[in-house]
Design an enzyme around this catalytic site. Structure first.
Site, PDB file in Angstrom:
ATOM      1  N   ASP A   1      -6.948  -0.594  -2.618  1.00  0.00           N
ATOM      2  CA  ASP A   1      -7.064   0.469  -3.619  1.00  0.00           C
ATOM      3  C   ASP A   1      -8.521   0.742  -3.949  1.00  0.00           C
ATOM      4  O   ASP A   1      -9.413  -0.086  -3.688  1.00  0.00           O
ATOM      5  CB  ASP A   1      -6.294   0.034  -4.881  1.00  0.00           C
ATOM      6  CG  ASP A   1      -5.733   1.210  -5.666  1.00  0.00           C
ATOM      7  OD1 ASP A   1      -6.237   2.330  -5.499  1.00  0.00           O
ATOM      8  OD2 ASP A   1      -4.798   0.987  -6.458  1.00  0.00           O
TER       9      ASP A   1
ATOM     10  N   ASP B   1      -0.019   8.950  -7.147  1.00  0.00           N
ATOM     11  CA  ASP B   1       0.657   8.138  -8.158  1.00  0.00           C
ATOM     12  C   ASP B   1       1.846   8.870  -8.753  1.00  0.00           C
ATOM     13  O   ASP B   1       2.633   8.273  -9.492  1.00  0.00           O
ATOM     14  CB  ASP B   1      -0.319   7.735  -9.271  1.00  0.00           C
ATOM     15  CG  ASP B   1      -1.165   6.540  -8.849  1.00  0.00           C
ATOM     16  OD1 ASP B   1      -0.767   5.853  -7.891  1.00  0.00           O
ATOM     17  OD2 ASP B   1      -2.218   6.305  -9.474  1.00  0.00           O
TER      18      ASP B   1
HETATM   19  C1  GLA Z   1      -3.781   2.830  -8.724  1.00  0.00           C
HETATM   20  C2  GLA Z   1      -2.740   2.994  -7.638  1.00  0.00           C
HETATM   21  C3  GLA Z   1      -1.402   2.539  -8.123  1.00  0.00           C
HETATM   22  C4  GLA Z   1      -1.488   1.106  -8.595  1.00  0.00           C
HETATM   23  C5  GLA Z   1      -2.565   0.970  -9.650  1.00  0.00           C
HETATM   24  C6  GLA Z   1      -2.804  -0.476 -10.020  1.00  0.00           C
HETATM   25  O1  GLA Z   1      -3.590   3.731  -9.733  1.00  0.00           O
HETATM   26  O2  GLA Z   1      -2.685   4.331  -7.205  1.00  0.00           O
HETATM   27  O3  GLA Z   1      -0.432   2.657  -7.108  1.00  0.00           O
HETATM   28  O4  GLA Z   1      -1.758   0.276  -7.506  1.00  0.00           O
HETATM   29  O5  GLA Z   1      -3.799   1.494  -9.193  1.00  0.00           O
HETATM   30  O6  GLA Z   1      -3.786  -0.617 -10.958  1.00  0.00           O
END
Ligand code: GLA
Length: 730
Positions: free
Chosen positions: A480, A550
Site C-alpha cells: 500500500d 476503496d
Molecule cells: C488504504 C487501502 C485500504 C486499506 C487501508 C489500510 O486505504 O486502500 O484497502 O488497506 O489503506 O489502512
C-alpha cells in the site's frame, strides 16, 4: 521486418500490426521529422517531404522557404527541443554549465534489431525477437556534447509502438536535464477529441471525453504517484470515433510517479501529443559520461474505435508487461479483513473469519493494516514492521499455520514507503523521512514519506519485510501507499541533486518491488494506493493486480471499473464483495449484484463473514462457483463495453468474448428501475456472425448475427441495483 530504413527517401517505416509510423530525416539540417502515424501504408510512394511540409513557403513574406523561425514553428519535429524556435510543447530542456537552455538535436546514425532491450531500472514492456523489432536513432547536439538515442519498438502482431529515450553526456561539463519527455507525435487532422481518466479517492478513473480545442490541454500528476486525480493515459480520437468505429490513438506512460501529458492544437491546427516525466520540480544532473533513461510510453493505434484500442492495451499488458507465476493463472479467492474489522482484530477473530470463509470455499485470508508495532489506529507504527504479539498471540507463524491448516493461503499488508512520527523507526532516524530541513513536513493520514532515495532506508525497511515473509508461509502481499509526496527534500542527496528526488524515489520503489518478487517468486503481489492512486502500467510490471478503489459499492464501482478497463485488463482489477450498507457511500445493493461486479475483476471478499446476514452468506458458495466457472474467460477474453450508466443513467453492461469466439459472458446491471419500462435491447459485439449461440441458462438459441446486429432483449429486472449474467456458447 517490422522496421525498415529507406535510404533513398531517408525515411524510417515502422509497421506494427495494421499500423505504420514514419519518421523522416531532413537532408539539409539532419533534423528528424514526424511524417505519419496511422493505418498501415504500403512501402512505396510515401511523399515524406510534402507530408513534413519542409518545402512550403513560410508564413512571413520571404523567399526563403527555410526562414528559420517559421520553419521551426511548423516543422513536425520527431523529438522537439527547447529554445530553437519551436514554441509548441517540446520534449527536452537542459541547462548547460554556462547557464543556457537551448538544445538542437541532429541525426547521426541508427540501428535496427529484432527484439527489445529492457530499460535500465525501469518497468517496460518486453517481447521475444519473433514478436518485435527495435529502432534506435542516435541524435546529437554537438555544441553541448549531448547525445540522445530515440528508441522505438514496433510489435509484429499488435498495433503497438513503444518509445523511450536515452541521454548521454559526452561533454566535459555537467548538464542539467530540466525536462525529458519520452514521446512526441504530431497528428494532422481537424476534429479530435481527447479521452482521459480522472477522479478522486473513491472515484478513480472516470472517463472524460472533450473536444480538443486550440491551445494546450494538460493531464498530469505532481503528487509523486500516478494519482487518483489523473491517470497517465490519454487518447486522441477522431471526433466521430465510437466504441467500434473510427481512429483512436492511445498513449499510456509506463511509470508510477509524476507525469505530464499534453495535447496541443497549434496555430496551424496540427495536434502535438507529448508524454513523459513531469518537468515541474524535476532537475537531473548528468555528469560527463553519465546516461539518463526516460521511462517508456506505449502508443496504441486503433481504426476500430475506442474498443479496439482497449483490447490492444489488454493484449499487450497481459502478454508483454505483466510477469510472474500468477500472470496467466486464476488468482486465489481471498477474504481481506479491512472492511470487516478495520484495526480491531486479533488471532482468534481472524481465525474465526478464516474458519467460516474456508467452509464456504474462500481460498486465502489477507490480514490488512494493524498487525504490527502498536498500531490500533492510523496514528502510529508505520515503519515498525514487527508483529504486535498482543494482538497476534503466538506470533505470525502460529496464525499462518492455523490458517494453512484450514486449507487456506495467507497474505499480509505492508506500507513500506511510509513512517509514522510515532514509531521506533522515526525516533531512531528522524532524518529518514522526506522533508526540507527547518520545515515541519505536512502530514497526511498522520504519516510521513520515507526517503527511498537513501539506500540505507530501503535496506532497513526491506530487511524487516523479508524477515516477516521468511518466517511464515505467506503467499500474498498487499503493498500500500497511502499518501502523496510533499516537502521534497532528501537528507541523503546533495544540494545539486535535490531535483532528482521524485524520480529517484520511483526508481528505488521499483528496485524494492523487484527484489521482493525475485526473493519471493511464489508471492502474489497486489499493489494499492489509498484505493487506486497507483493504477498504472509501471506497477503492473511488478504486480499482476492492483486494488482498484476503496469504494467497494457495486454502483460506485461501475464507472471506476469501466474507466480502469479502458486501458488495463480485467485480470488486473482488484475487486471485492463487501458488506452493506456500503461503508463508503451507505448504499444497499443486493449481494448478487455485488458479486457480478466483482467477478469482472480479481474477485474476493472484504467483510467479516461471521457477521453478515445469513441470506448473504448462503450465496457465497454460488458466487465462488461462478468465479471458478467464468474466471478463465474473464481473465483471457476480449472485453466489450455495451452500455454505461454514467452516460445513460439507467444501466451498465459489458461482455467478455473468448478469443475463439466460442463463448461470451454478458454482465448486465440495471442501476435504476424505470416505471413502465419493458425490455432493453443490447447489441453484442465480437461474436462469430455465422455461428449459433445457446443461452446456457434458458437453452434458447440465437445466431451470432442476430445477437450483434439485432441485439438481445434483456427483460426488465424488478427493482434498483439488480443484475444478471448471461452466458452464451457456440
Ligand atoms: C488504504 C487501502 C485500504 C486499506 C487501508 C489500510 O486505504 O486502500 O484497502 O488497506 O489503506 O489502512
Amino acid at each position: 521486418m517490422g522496421i525498415q530504413y529507406f535510404e533513398k527517401q531517408k525515411i524510417f517505416k515502422l509497421d506494427a500490426g495494421n499500423t505504420s509510423y514514419i519518421i523522416g530525416i531532413v537532408d539539409e539540417e539532419r533534423f528528424l521529422g514526424h511524417v505519419y502515424y496511422g493505418r498501415r501504408l504500403s512501402d512505396d510512394g510515401i511523399p515524406a517531404e510534402s507530408l513534413m511540409r519542409i518545402n512550403e513557403r513560410p508564413f512571413v513574406p520571404s523567399d526563403n522557404n527555410r526562414d528559420r523561425i517559421s520553419f521551426y514553428e511548423t516543422f513536425p519535429f520527431e523529438y522537439p527541443t527547447h529554445g530553437i524556435g519551436d514554441y509548441r510543447e517540446t520534449c527536452l530542456e537542459i541547462l548547460d554549465s554556462s547557464g543556457h537552455s537551448t538544445c538542437r538535436l541532429q541525426y547521426v546514425s541508427h540501428s535496427i534489431f529484432r527484439g527489445k532491450r529492457p530499460l535500465d531500472g525501469l518497468p517496460a514492456t518486453f517481447a521475444d525477437e519473433a514478436d518485435c523489432t527495435t529502432l534506435e536513432i542516435v541524435c546529437s547536439d554537438d555544441l553541448l556534447g549531448l547525445e540522445a538515442v530515440l528508441v522505438y519498438t514496433a510489435f509484429e502482431n499488435l498495433d503497438v509502438i513503444t518509445r523511450s529515450i536515452r541521454l548521454i553526456n559526452n561533454s566535459k561539463a555537467p548538464i542539467y536535464l530540466e525536462k525529458v519527455l519520452s514521446c512526441c507525435t504530431d497528428l494532422d487532422g481537424d476534429n479530435f477529441d481527447i479521452i482521459s481518466l480522472h477522479g478522486a479517492w473513491g472515484r478513480e478513473r472516470h472517463v472524460q471525453r472533450l473536444p480538443a480545442g486550440l491551445g494546450r490541454s494538460v493531464f498530469s500528476s505532481g503528487r509523486g504517484e500516478s494519482s487518483h486525480q489523473c491517470n497517465p493515459f490519454v487518447a486522441v480520437a477522431a471526433s466521430d470515433a465510437t466504441e467500434d468505429f473510427g481512429e483512436v490513438y492511445g498513449f499510456n506512460f509506463v511509470y508510477s510517479g509524476n507525469f505530464y501529458a499534453c495535447c496541443e492544437r497549434s496555430q496551424f491546427e496540427t495536434n502535438r501529443v507529448v508524454m513523459g516525466i513531469n518537468p515541474t520540480g524535476f532537475r537531473w544532473l548528468l555528469e560527463p559520461g553519465q546516461v539518463f533513461t526516460a521511462p517508456e510510453v506505449v502508443m496504441v493505434y486503433s481504426c476500430e474505435g475506442i474498443g479496439g484500442m482497449t483490447r490492444t492495451f489488454h493484449d499487450l499488458y497481459r502478454g508483454h508487461l505483466i510477469r510472474g507465476r500468477y500472470r496467466d493463472k486464476k488468482r486465489p479467492i481471498l477474504i481481506n479483513n479491512w472492511e470487516g474489522t478495520y484495526f480491531d482484530f486479533d488471532t482468534e477473530k481472524l481465525l474465526s473469519i478464516a474458519r467460516e470463509a474456508s467452509s464456504l470455499g474462500i481460498e486465502m485470508l489477507v490480514m490488512d493494516d494493524g498487525w504490527f508495532g502498536k498500531r490500533n489506529n492510523d496514528e502510529c507504527s508505520l515503519g515498525d514492521w514487527v508483529v504486535n504479539e498482543d494482538k497476534l498471540k503466538g506470533g505470525m507463524k502460529h496464525l499462518v499455520d492455523e490458517v494453512n491448516k484450514l486449507g487456506m493461503g495467507f497474505g499480509v499488508w505492508f506500507e513500506p514507503e511510509m513512517v509514522s512520527p510515532d514509531s521506533d523507526l522515526y525516533r531512531a532516524h528522524p532524518d529518514w523521512c522526506i522533508h526540507v530541513p527547518g520545515r515541519t513536513p505536512a502530514l497526511s493520514r498522520n504519516q510521513c514519506v520515507l526517503d527511498m532515495t537513501n539506500p540505507e532506508v530501503v535496506e532497513a525497511v526491506y530487511g524487516m519485510m523479508k524477515k516477516i515473509l521468511s518466517e511464515a508461509n505467506i503467499t500474498y502481499v498487499k503493498w500500500d501507499m497511502n499518501r502523496a509526496l510533499s516537502d521534497l527534500g532528501s537528507n541523503w542527496l546533495p544540494a545539486e541533486r535535490q531535483g532528482e528526488i521524485s524520480h529517484r524515489y520511483m526508481l528505488a520503489v521499483y528496485g524494492m518491488m523487484d527484489r521482493l518478487t525475485t526473493d519471493f517468486p511464489h508471492i502474489l503481489l497486489e499493489n494499492c494506493s489509498s484505493g487506486g492512486a497507483r493504477y498504472d502500467p509501471g506497477i503492473l510490471y511488478y504486480s499482476p493486480q492492483i486494488w482498484c478503489s476503496d469504494v467497494t459499492d457495486a454502483v460506485g464501482r461501475l464507472e471506476i471499473q469501466r474507466g480502469t478497463a479502458m486501458v488495463y485488463p480485467l485480470s488486473t482489477m482488484g475487486a471485492h464483495v463487501s458488506d452493506c450498507p456500503n461503508h463508503a457511500v451507505g448504499r444497499v445493493t443486493p449481494f448478487e449484484t455485488r458479486g457480478y461486479v466483482a467477478l469482472s475483476g480479481t474477485f474476493g471478499y472484504e467483510l467479516d463473514v461471521t457477521r453478515i446476514p445469513e441470506e448473504d452468506r448462503k450465496l457465497i458458495p454460488e458466487q465462488i462457483r461462478l468465479y471458478h466457472k467464468y474466471n478463465d474467460l474473464i481473465r483471457r477474453g476480449d472485453y466489450y463495453r455495451l452500455a454505461a450508466y454514467s452516460e445513460n443513467n439507467i444501466d451498465d453492461a459489458w461482455a467478455v468474448v473468448s478469443k475463439d469466439k466460442s463463448e461470451v459472458l454478458l454482465t448486465y446491471i440495471q442501476v435504476l428501475q424505470r416505471p413502465n419500462y419493458r425490455s432493453r435491447r443490447l447489441r453484442l459485439k465480437g461474436l462469430d456472425e455465422n455461428a449459433v449461440y445457446t443461452d446456457m441458462q434458458t437453452g434458447e438459441t440465437y445466431s451470432g448475427s442476430a445477437l450483434m446486429y439485432a441485439g438481445l432483449n434483456i427483460t426488465e429486472l424488478h427493482g434498483d441495483f439488480k443484475g444478471k449474467l448471461i452466458h452464451l456458447k457456440k
